[in-house]
Enzyme design. Structure first.
Site, PDB file in Angstrom:
ATOM      1  CB  SER A  43      -1.038  -0.048   1.258  1.00 52.92           C
ATOM      2  OG  SER A  43      -0.214  -0.066   2.491  1.00 52.92           O
ATOM      3  CD  GLU A 113      -2.491  -8.389  -2.729  1.00 56.10           C
ATOM      4  OE1 GLU A 113      -3.209  -8.397  -3.456  1.00 56.10           O
ATOM      5  OE2 GLU A 113      -2.268  -6.887  -1.775  1.00 56.10           O
ATOM      6  CD  GLU A 180      -7.789  -5.235   1.832  1.00 55.12           C
ATOM      7  OE1 GLU A 180      -6.680  -5.745   1.820  1.00 55.12           O
ATOM      8  OE2 GLU A 180      -7.941  -4.469   1.272  1.00 55.12           O
TER       9      GLU A 180
HETATM   10  O1  KIV Z   1      -0.473  -3.421   1.674  1.00 53.38           O
HETATM   11  C1  KIV Z   1      -1.257  -3.562   2.725  1.00 53.38           C
HETATM   12  O2  KIV Z   1      -1.270  -2.080   3.481  1.00 53.38           O
HETATM   13  C2  KIV Z   1      -1.945  -4.585   3.010  1.00 53.38           C
HETATM   14  C3  KIV Z   1      -3.133  -4.225   4.151  1.00 53.38           C
HETATM   15  C4  KIV Z   1      -4.108  -3.552   3.837  1.00 53.38           C
HETATM   16  C5  KIV Z   1      -3.388  -5.620   4.622  1.00 53.38           C
HETATM   17  O3  KIV Z   1      -1.965  -5.509   2.423  1.00 53.38           O
END
Ligand code: KIV
Length: 270
Positions: A43, A113, A180
């Site tokens: 993220s 993932e 999620e």
């Molecule tokens: O990349 C991220 O921050 C995540 C979280 C939202 C679990 O995968």
């Protein structure tokens, strides 16, 4: 230092807390607040690097952030999020990319993932000593396939598919599972069905723990998902501080005498 065993022991006893961090000062704040897991999430792509999605995040890019976070964290478990296509294409590359996060950047575990394609890979990583956090439900690296960030597991078939994958990743040796944007009753059933801790984001209150993206949680992001909550308003605080700085330079109020020094022994130049 927290370990994956500590996390498993905490499941069902006390809520597990996880937050993202991408740099040393914020990782230090998150760690000192007592968070159990610091996730160096991909993220970072949309939260900090100005990309629209997480898709462009690279292995070198995430490694840079994992190193910064690992150097700052003393107590929490540091988990490196493996970027899009850094795993699952070629087994050797997947293992080397994940191994690099532990060997060179100081992470304690990786997050993948997950899907049917990560069951065997999870098993292989665990055999080699790379702890794996699985991630099911909404997996944002699939944004181009989803056409956005829709809720997952909303019909019976899809819910059963997620539950089966949760079991398969537990059997493969994953030490925890992020869920999620799935219905809270599905998250409750999965949490009940497996022994490894579930960590929810937009998955309701019945998981063993919760995770948020730090920039959403502290109110730095301009936009955040409906399932997130702002626990502060860092954006407003920064806007005020930056505005005050610009005004102080414009008015000549900064730097003041206490911010400067004069050297009495300096000869006049020229
Ligand atoms: O990349 C991220 O921050 C995540 C979280 C939202 C679990 O995968």
């Amino acid at each position: 230092m927290a370990t994956v065993r500590d996390l498993r022991a905490k499941a069902g006893e006390e809520p597990i807390t996880m937050l993202t961090a991408y740099d040393a000062p914020t990782a230090e704040i998150v760690d000192e607040a007592g968070v159990d897991v610091v996730l160096v999430g991909d993220s970072v792509g949309n939260a900090r690097l100005g990309y629209e999605t997480t898709v462009p995040v690279t292995v070198d890019g995430i490694a840079h952030h994992v190193g910064a976070v690992s150097r700052a964290v003393e107590d929490a478990l540091v988990v490196a999020d493996m970027p899009f296509l850094s795993f699952g294409v070629d087994e050797k590359d997947s293992l080397e990319n994940a191994g690099r996060m532990l060997k060179e950047e100081g992470a304690h575990a990786v997050k993948l993932e997950s899907g049917p394609h990560t069951v065997d890979l999870t098993e292989k990583m665990v055999q080699l000593g790379i702890p794996v956090m699985a991630h099911l439900g909404l997996t944002p690296q699939r944004v181009n396939q989803y056409g956005g960030y829709p809720r997952q597991g909303t019909d019976q078939d899809e819910a059963e598919r997620i539950l089966d994958l949760a079991r398969a990743h537990e059997d493969a040796g994953a030490f925890s599972l992020v869920l999620e944007h799935v219905p809270s009753n599905l998250a409750a059933e999965i949490t009940e069905a497996i022994d490894i801790p579930t960590i929810g984001i937009g998955a309701g209150p019945h998981c063993d723990g919760q995770v948020l993206v730090l920039t959403d949680a502290v109110g730095l992001s301009e936009w955040s998902p409906s399932f997130s909550k702002q626990f502060g308003n860092v954006r407003e605080e920064m806007e005020t501080a930056v505005g005050d700085y610009v005004a102080a330079v414009d008015s000549g109020e900064f730097p003041a005498e206490e911010h400067s020094h004069e050297e009495a022994d300096l000869d006049d130049l020229y």
